[in-house]
Scaffold this active site. Structure first.
Site, mmCIF file in Angstrom:
data_model
loop_
_atom_site.group_PDB
_atom_site.id
_atom_site.type_symbol
_atom_site.label_atom_id
_atom_site.label_comp_id
_atom_site.label_asym_id
_atom_site.label_seq_id
_atom_site.Cartn_x
_atom_site.Cartn_y
_atom_site.Cartn_z
ATOM 1 N N LEU A 1 42.327 43.205 43.755
ATOM 2 C CA LEU A 1 42.954 44.515 43.613
ATOM 3 C C LEU A 1 43.839 44.965 44.782
ATOM 4 C CD1 LEU A 1 40.115 46.456 41.799
ATOM 5 C CD2 LEU A 1 42.051 45.205 40.842
ATOM 6 N N HIS B 1 47.888 38.947 35.453
ATOM 7 C CA HIS B 1 47.915 40.367 35.085
ATOM 8 C C HIS B 1 47.587 40.494 33.600
ATOM 9 C CE1 HIS B 1 49.003 44.547 35.678
ATOM 10 N NE2 HIS B 1 49.607 44.493 34.498
#
Length: 192
Positions: A85, A104
């Protein structure tokens, strides 16, 4: 053998999938798993599979004198972000120029950028009423989710699908295709 580090923040299903996939390879191996969170379950998965792990908190991630020696110690030549993250700092992108990819959970450029990760993405796909979603693998650049797209895989979304249903469909794509894409990109990068 090309040495790969997998950077993670969460449960690590993609991380485990990559480790298992490359355990069969004589060309590529996952030699280190790095997490910014000490409680990331990905670390447990990696340790069970005999892969060394390291915790690099967000503050330490900004310090080249911490991260680069760690990567050198494990001979890391390529980095895969699999649910990692924090933004990758510029020094790391420069040190591993065109040798860091990210997965993603959407069809970039849709639903990318700050705050768009995990379930937030699937909820956005549902809210938009999209008829398809998918996964994207892209090169990492200093701009979040803006690097050149390496590969995309798609699945359909029905109006009846919940965000959880969308997540499950997209995750199936990750499990099937992510290791193959990483293998192909590493092969092209290193000519092996």
């Amino acid at each position: 053998m090309i040495s790969v580090a997998v950077f993670v923040s969460g449960s690590g299903t993609n991380c485990e999938n990559l480790i298992r996939y490359f355990s069969q390879s004589d060309r590529i191996g996952v030699t280190l798993v790095v997490s910014n969170k000490s409680d990331a379950y990905a670390l447990v998965r990696a340790e069970r599979l005999g892969v060394p792990t390291a915790v690099v908190p967000k503050v330490a991630l900004q310090q080249p004198e911490v991260v680069l020696p760690l990567l050198r110690q494990h001979g890391v030549q390529f980095i895969v972000l699999a649910g990692f993250l924090p933004l990758v700092p510029d020094y790391l992108i420069e040190a591993y120029e065109h040798r860091i990819v990210n997965i993603h959970p959407a069809l970039l450029p849709k639903y990318g950028g700050k705050g768009m990760w995990g379930h937030h993405v699937h909820e956005a796909v549902k809210a938009a009423g999209d008829s398809e979603t998918g996964m994207t693998v892209h090169w990492v650049t200093p701009v979040c989710d803006a690097g050149e797209i390496v590969a995309q895989y798609r699945c359909s979304v029905s109006p009846a699908d919940t965000a959880d249903d969308i997540a499950a469909k997209e995750h199936e794509l990750e499990m099937t295709y992510f290791p193959q894409v990483v293998e192909r990109v590493i092969g092209q990068t290193f000519g092996c």
